[in-house]
Design an enzyme around this catalytic site. Structure first.
Site, PDB file in Angstrom:
ATOM      1  N   LYS A   1     -23.399   0.203  21.019  1.00 28.90           N
ATOM      2  CA  LYS A   1     -23.316   1.640  21.272  1.00 28.90           C
ATOM      3  C   LYS A   1     -21.859   1.966  21.559  1.00 28.90           C
ATOM      4  CE  LYS A   1     -25.497   5.368  23.837  1.00 28.90           C
ATOM      5  NZ  LYS A   1     -24.294   6.103  24.247  1.00 28.90           N
TER       6      LYS A   1
ATOM      7  N   TYR B   1     -23.178   5.169  11.939  1.00 26.75           N
ATOM      8  CA  TYR B   1     -24.390   4.510  12.401  1.00 26.75           C
ATOM      9  C   TYR B   1     -25.707   5.118  11.901  1.00 26.75           C
ATOM     10  CZ  TYR B   1     -23.881   8.098  16.028  1.00 26.75           C
ATOM     11  OH  TYR B   1     -23.714   9.273  16.694  1.00 26.75           O
TER      12      TYR B   1
ATOM     13  N   GLU C   1     -27.551  -2.653  17.576  1.00 28.65           N
ATOM     14  CA  GLU C   1     -26.153  -2.415  17.224  1.00 28.65           C
ATOM     15  C   GLU C   1     -25.399  -1.962  18.460  1.00 28.65           C
ATOM     16  OE1 GLU C   1     -26.475   1.782  14.969  1.00 28.65           O
ATOM     17  OE2 GLU C   1     -27.561   0.158  13.976  1.00 28.65           O
TER      18      GLU C   1
ATOM     19  N   CYS D   1      11.956 -11.308  46.963  1.00 24.96           N
ATOM     20  CA  CYS D   1      12.417 -11.879  48.216  1.00 24.96           C
ATOM     21  C   CYS D   1      13.185 -13.124  47.806  1.00 24.96           C
ATOM     22  CB  CYS D   1      11.225 -12.246  49.090  1.00 24.96           C
ATOM     23  SG  CYS D   1      11.700 -13.344  50.432  1.00 24.96           S
TER      24      CYS D   1
ATOM     25  N   SER E   1     -29.786  12.882  21.042  1.00 26.03           N
ATOM     26  CA  SER E   1     -29.216  11.919  21.990  1.00 26.03           C
ATOM     27  C   SER E   1     -30.239  10.800  22.163  1.00 26.03           C
ATOM     28  CB  SER E   1     -28.863  12.592  23.301  1.00 26.03           C
ATOM     29  OG  SER E   1     -29.972  13.291  23.772  1.00 26.03           O
ATOM     30  N   LEU E   2     -29.997   9.892  23.069  1.00 30.30           N
ATOM     31  CA  LEU E   2     -30.860   8.721  23.194  1.00 30.30           C
ATOM     32  C   LEU E   2     -31.376   8.567  24.603  1.00 30.30           C
ATOM     33  CD1 LEU E   2     -28.629   6.122  21.296  1.00 30.30           C
ATOM     34  CD2 LEU E   2     -30.847   6.964  20.523  1.00 30.30           C
TER      35      LEU E   2
ATOM     36  N   TYR F   1       0.845  -1.189   0.000  1.00 25.64           N
ATOM     37  CA  TYR F   1       0.000   0.000   0.000  1.00 25.64           C
ATOM     38  C   TYR F   1       0.891   1.253   0.000  1.00 25.64           C
ATOM     39  CZ  TYR F   1      -3.654   3.288   1.387  1.00 25.64           C
ATOM     40  OH  TYR F   1      -4.522   4.341   1.432  1.00 25.64           O
ATOM     41  N   ASP F   2       1.882   1.225   0.888  1.00 27.28           N
ATOM     42  CA  ASP F   2       2.757   2.386   0.999  1.00 27.28           C
ATOM     43  C   ASP F   2       3.509   2.664  -0.293  1.00 27.28           C
ATOM     44  OD1 ASP F   2       1.915   2.851   3.511  1.00 27.28           O
ATOM     45  OD2 ASP F   2       3.614   1.881   4.515  1.00 27.28           O
TER      46      ASP F   2
ATOM     47  N   LYS G   1     -28.171   0.259  28.227  1.00 29.65           N
ATOM     48  CA  LYS G   1     -26.803   0.444  28.714  1.00 29.65           C
ATOM     49  C   LYS G   1     -26.221  -0.795  29.399  1.00 29.65           C
ATOM     50  CE  LYS G   1     -25.103   4.153  28.619  1.00 29.65           C
ATOM     51  NZ  LYS G   1     -25.313   5.561  28.987  1.00 29.65           N
TER      52      LYS G   1
ATOM     53  N   CYS H   1       8.697 -12.636  55.531  1.00 34.03           N
ATOM     54  CA  CYS H   1       9.800 -13.267  56.266  1.00 34.03           C
ATOM     55  C   CYS H   1      10.877 -12.269  56.677  1.00 34.03           C
ATOM     56  CB  CYS H   1      10.410 -14.396  55.449  1.00 34.03           C
ATOM     57  SG  CYS H   1      11.316 -13.805  54.001  1.00 34.03           S
TER      58      CYS H   1
ATOM     59  N   CYS I   1      10.965  -8.184  53.105  1.00 35.73           N
ATOM     60  CA  CYS I   1       9.833  -9.007  52.681  1.00 35.73           C
ATOM     61  C   CYS I   1       8.752  -8.953  53.760  1.00 35.73           C
ATOM     62  CB  CYS I   1      10.282 -10.447  52.465  1.00 35.73           C
ATOM     63  SG  CYS I   1       8.890 -11.570  52.258  1.00 35.73           S
TER      64      CYS I   1
ATOM     65  N   ASP J   1     -18.566   3.887  22.517  1.00 34.08           N
ATOM     66  CA  ASP J   1     -18.250   4.917  23.493  1.00 34.08           C
ATOM     67  C   ASP J   1     -17.164   5.824  22.930  1.00 34.08           C
ATOM     68  OD1 ASP J   1     -18.385   6.311  25.785  1.00 34.08           O
ATOM     69  OD2 ASP J   1     -17.401   4.819  27.047  1.00 34.08           O
TER      70      ASP J   1
ATOM     71  N   CYS K   1      10.892 -18.604  52.433  1.00 33.48           N
ATOM     72  CA  CYS K   1       9.894 -17.592  52.805  1.00 33.48           C
ATOM     73  C   CYS K   1       8.511 -18.226  52.786  1.00 33.48           C
ATOM     74  CB  CYS K   1       9.962 -16.430  51.816  1.00 33.48           C
ATOM     75  SG  CYS K   1       8.551 -15.316  51.895  1.00 33.48           S
TER      76      CYS K   1
ATOM     77  N   LYS L   1     -33.025   0.344  17.384  1.00 30.41           N
ATOM     78  CA  LYS L   1     -33.724   1.295  16.510  1.00 30.41           C
ATOM     79  C   LYS L   1     -34.855   0.583  15.787  1.00 30.41           C
ATOM     80  CE  LYS L   1     -29.336   3.631  15.723  1.00 30.41           C
ATOM     81  NZ  LYS L   1     -28.194   3.824  14.845  1.00 30.41           N
TER      82      LYS L   1
HETATM   83  S1  IVH Z   1     -27.968   6.582  16.974  1.00 29.52           S
HETATM   84  C1  IVH Z   1     -31.078   9.342  17.414  1.00 29.52           C
HETATM   85  N1  IVH Z   1     -26.301   4.559  17.113  1.00 29.52           N
HETATM   86  O1  IVH Z   1     -24.767   7.654  21.493  1.00 29.52           O
HETATM   87  C2  IVH Z   1     -29.950   8.629  17.013  1.00 29.52           C
HETATM   88  N2  IVH Z   1     -25.891   6.479  18.423  1.00 29.52           N
HETATM   89  O2  IVH Z   1     -26.445   8.666  23.644  1.00 29.52           O
HETATM   90  C3  IVH Z   1     -28.695   9.122  17.497  1.00 29.52           C
HETATM   91  N3  IVH Z   1     -23.840   6.370  19.743  1.00 29.52           N
HETATM   92  O3  IVH Z   1     -25.028  10.934  20.362  1.00 29.52           O
HETATM   93  C4  IVH Z   1     -27.687   8.187  17.581  1.00 29.52           C
HETATM   94  N4  IVH Z   1     -23.213   4.368  19.072  1.00 29.52           N
HETATM   95  O4  IVH Z   1     -22.937   9.617  19.744  1.00 29.52           O
HETATM   96  C5  IVH Z   1     -26.615   5.797  17.544  1.00 29.52           C
HETATM   97  N5  IVH Z   1     -24.876   2.730  17.136  1.00 29.52           N
HETATM   98  C6  IVH Z   1     -25.182   3.957  17.553  1.00 29.52           C
HETATM   99  C7  IVH Z   1     -24.379   4.657  18.461  1.00 29.52           C
HETATM  100  C8  IVH Z   1     -24.770   5.924  18.882  1.00 29.52           C
HETATM  101  C9  IVH Z   1     -22.898   5.401  19.837  1.00 29.52           C
HETATM  102  C10 IVH Z   1     -23.810   7.630  20.497  1.00 29.52           C
HETATM  103  C11 IVH Z   1     -24.079   8.845  19.668  1.00 29.52           C
HETATM  104  C12 IVH Z   1     -25.211   9.566  20.333  1.00 29.52           C
HETATM  105  C13 IVH Z   1     -25.173   8.978  21.694  1.00 29.52           C
HETATM  106  C14 IVH Z   1     -26.521   9.050  22.331  1.00 29.52           C
END
Ligand code: IVH
Length: 672
Positions: free
Chosen positions: A116, A227, A114, A428, A83-84, A37-38, A316, A413, A410, A118, A433, A292
């Site tokens: 989640k 995602y 799927e 030791c 957010s969720l 590749y390089d 979670k 002992c 030690c 971090d 011991c 979802k």
């Molecule tokens: S869906 C409404 N899918 O989790 C849908 N989020 O707590 C928005 N995250 O802000 C997100 N893995 O940064 C989705 N497979 C996944 C995810 C995911 C991580 C994060 C994402 C979101 C946060 C919400």
């Protein structure tokens, strides 16, 4: 003006690089190695250097090198980044599912599970198939423009893969994260430089993306899982999330293959429990599972409340990391005498288990991370049985904490502790011991050793306390009478134990060697030694050279074995084991009795030899099945070094290939 043939070649090279990048990052099945590749990349760089007007921003050469910016520009998200809602158990999940059923007025609808991830949410915008912007989530409405940094992530396509269906404008969303191994490396390096450690991979990713100089980001290894689709202009969207994901994958995005479409809540729950286990074996951190609703028309119908969509939920996992107070650093002594410091913690739940102790490796590690008694520390449980201390929360330190020091004596002992140069561990060295005796015997009788059923940790420690045993041979001098004198030991269990002890005498040579607890000699090495030497008494008198001639045994292990039997006490134990009837011989004749002692080994000879001419030496090696080559490489097994050696001796040192003197070569080649 650039010539047309250069342009054609450049296009061809870019196409190949994009293709291989896709194979590697998205499909996880590369067709060529890094160096191939390089070399394509190098050719492209050269051509572009000669034809600067042909350089385009989406060229694979253009990932790094943007000038540092004074600050990040603000970005308005055309569609808010959501957010969720969270679920912490099957009950929460059932409540969510019921609400969704009610709103949709149906009971059966497909869902997608799927992992989640971090990390950090990122929105990637493409115009006419080219990456034009990468932005952070920010407050969901406005984020920061981190395009230059995003471009350094190799799994982010700078250009979408050619396809008939590329929309003029599209935004995809995903999670940028720092792989666990990259995080560990980063912290290792920071510790060495005396810098404060990153608390977790998520902070590692965030810190890296927030660099104003993208050259720094480029040195951090970041990755992405895409995602979701953010929005799309001038193109048609598929009907389901599953289809969206496979479309995005075709466009060149890295989509997690662990995505699973399911029909029932039970299947969701199964997926969550499977991940609860397997998440520890992935190279990325997950904090839950996202569920979802698959059909996008259902998603639209369900809509959003506040910032949370009704059509998705995060189920979670218990956190893998936690912060707690380090009450005390205590020290254990292992079977080889190594002092093992460990943390006594204010008990705290981590990933579903209450943690009270964590390993601390050795003094140097504690010093490097600057962990002190009384500190608040970050602990992590990422799959291993015993959690580890990542580092202190320096901000929460009061002035009272003092740096840790290994005890000079030690703790069991009171023999002065030895710290040899170049070794991480303090030791030791008193083989009598009590802590070592306990660990040694516990190891001797364990499954990894003589496998004596019924002789567990408690009993070992009782037998030692009551002075019924002091070392291995004493186990074979136990009698039913001695045993039934002990607490909670009936006649029946005493007889059973005696039977198990008797049986262990025939456990076999490699088990005996493993049981002896020689430093650095585990099960695999023991098997090699058993095959090569055929008996423990023979093993006691081997030389370092003979040991190193065995494929799989390096200088450290060889040294350790030789030293072990320089100790009279260790030799005496073998005599006594023979006396009590433990079999110390292999059942079959070892393979060393054949002529082909050097079979599979490659030798290089350098310098003047005393008793050999050069060709005699080569003949000596070849007769024994060895190969002789002219230059030192990683594949070389040994370099035989005579007087006034040439550069080959330096090569050996550089590549860490073992060297032999002429004398050692002869010993190695001798039949026994
Ligand atoms: S869906 C409404 N899918 O989790 C849908 N989020 O707590 C928005 N995250 O802000 C997100 N893995 O940064 C989705 N497979 C996944 C995810 C995911 C991580 C994060 C994402 C979101 C946060 C919400």
């Amino acid at each position: 003006m650039a010539d047309t043939s250069a342009k054609a070649r450049i296009d061809d090279l870019r196409e190949r690089l994009n293709f291989h990048n896709y194979r590697y990052h998205v499909l996880d099945s590369p067709l060529i190695g890094d160096s191939d590749y390089d070399s394509i990349l190098v050719e492209l760089r050269q051509l572009e250097a000669f034809n600067p007007d042909l350089v385009t921003p989406d060229s694979p050469t253009q990932r790094v090198g943007a000038p540092p910016s004074p600050e990040f520009n603000e970005v308005q998200h055309p569609q808010p980044m959501l957010s969720l809602g969270n679920a912490f158990g099957d009950e929460d999940l059932a409540v969510w599912h019921k609400r969704v059923s009610g709103l949709l007025e149906i009971d059966n609808f497909a869902m997608v599970c799927e992992p989640k991830i971090d990390g950090l949410a990122i929105a990637l915008t493409y115009e006419n198939g080219k990456l034009v912007r990468g932005a952070t989530r920010g407050d969901g409405l406005r984020g920061e423009d981190v395009t230059a940094n995003i471009r350094t992530i190799k799994a982010v396509p700078l250009a979408l893969r050619p396809s008939k269906n590329i929309p003029p404008r599209i935004e995809v969303r995903g999670e940028v994260y720092m792989p666990r191994d990259a995080f560990a490396q980063l912290n290792e390096a920071r510790a060495e430089r005396g810098e404060q450690l990153m608390a977790n991979p998520r902070n590692g990713a965030a810190g890296s993306l927030r660099q104003l100089d993208s050259n720094i980001t480029a040195q951090r290894r970041l990755d992405i899982w895409v995602y979701a689709l953010g929005w799309i202009e001038g193109g048609s969207t598929p009907d389901t999330h599953t289809e969206v994901m496979s479309w995005l994958r075709d466009l060149g995005f890295r989509v997690n293959p662990e995505l699973r479409r399911v029909e029932s809540l039970e299947s969701v729950s199964d997926y969550h429990s499977e991940w609860g286990e397997s998440r520890f074996h992935r190279n990325y951190q997950t904090d839950g599972v996202v569920i979802k609703i698959d059909r996008l028309d259902y998603q639209r119908h369900l809509g959003i409340v506040g910032r949370e969509p009704r059509w998705a939920i995060a189920y979670k996992f218990p956190a893998e990391q936690a912060i707690t107070k380090l009450l005390k650093i205590e020290v254990n002594v292992g079977r080889t005498g190594a002092l093992n410091p460990y943390a006594v913690l204010d008990p705290i739940p981590v990933a579903g288990v209450t943690i009270q102790h964590a390993t601390l490796h050795n003094e140097e590690d504690i010093r490097r991370k600057d962990i002190r008694e009384g500190d608040y520390v970050i602990i992590e449980r990422a799959g291993e049985v015993i959690p580890r201390v990542i580092g202190p929360v320096v901000d929460r330190r009061t002035s009272a904490q003092i740096p840790f020091q290994m005890p000079a004596l030690c703790p069991f002992c009171e023999t002065p502790v030895v710290h040899e140069e170049g070794e991480a561990a303090h030791r030791c060295i008193n083989s009598r011991c009590p802590a070592q005796q306990y660990e040694r015997i516990r190891h001797f009788v364990s499954k990894a050793g003589m496998d004596i059923d019924g002789l567990g940790e408690k009993l070992v420690s009782l037998l030692l306390e009551q002075r019924l045993i002091a070392d291995f041979p004493d186990i074979y001098k136990l009698t039913v009478e001695k045993l039934i004198g002990m607490e909670r030991m009936g006649e029946k269990s005493a007889a059973n134990l005696m039977f198990a002890i008797e049986q262990s005498k025939q456990r076999g040579l490699s088990s005996v060697i493993a049981a002896l607890g020689i430093l650095h000699v585990g099960g695999e090495t023991a098997a090699l030694l058993a095959r090569r030497f055929g008996s423990v008494p023979r093993l006691m008198d081997v030389t370092k050279g003979e040991l190193q001639a065995i494929l799989g045994i390096g200088p450290i292990v060889a040294q350790s074995i030789v030293e072990h039997y320089q100790n009279e006490g260790n030799r005496l134990i073998i005599t006594e084991l023979a006396e009590v009837g433990v079999t110390l011989q292999a059942a079959i004749i070892p393979e060393s009795d054949t002529l082909q002692l050097f079979d599979g080994f490659r030798f290089v000879v350098t310098g003047r030899l005393q008793g050999f001419t050069r060709s005699e030496a080569e003949g000596f090696i070849k007769e024994r099945g060895g190969q002789v080559t002219g230059s030192v490489s990683k594949k070389t097994s040994y370099v035989v070094v005579g007087e006034e050696p040439g550069a080959k001796a330096d090569d050996a040192r550089r590549l860490e290939i073992p060297t032999l003197t002429e004398q050692e070569l002869r010993v190695l080649g001798q039949e026994h």
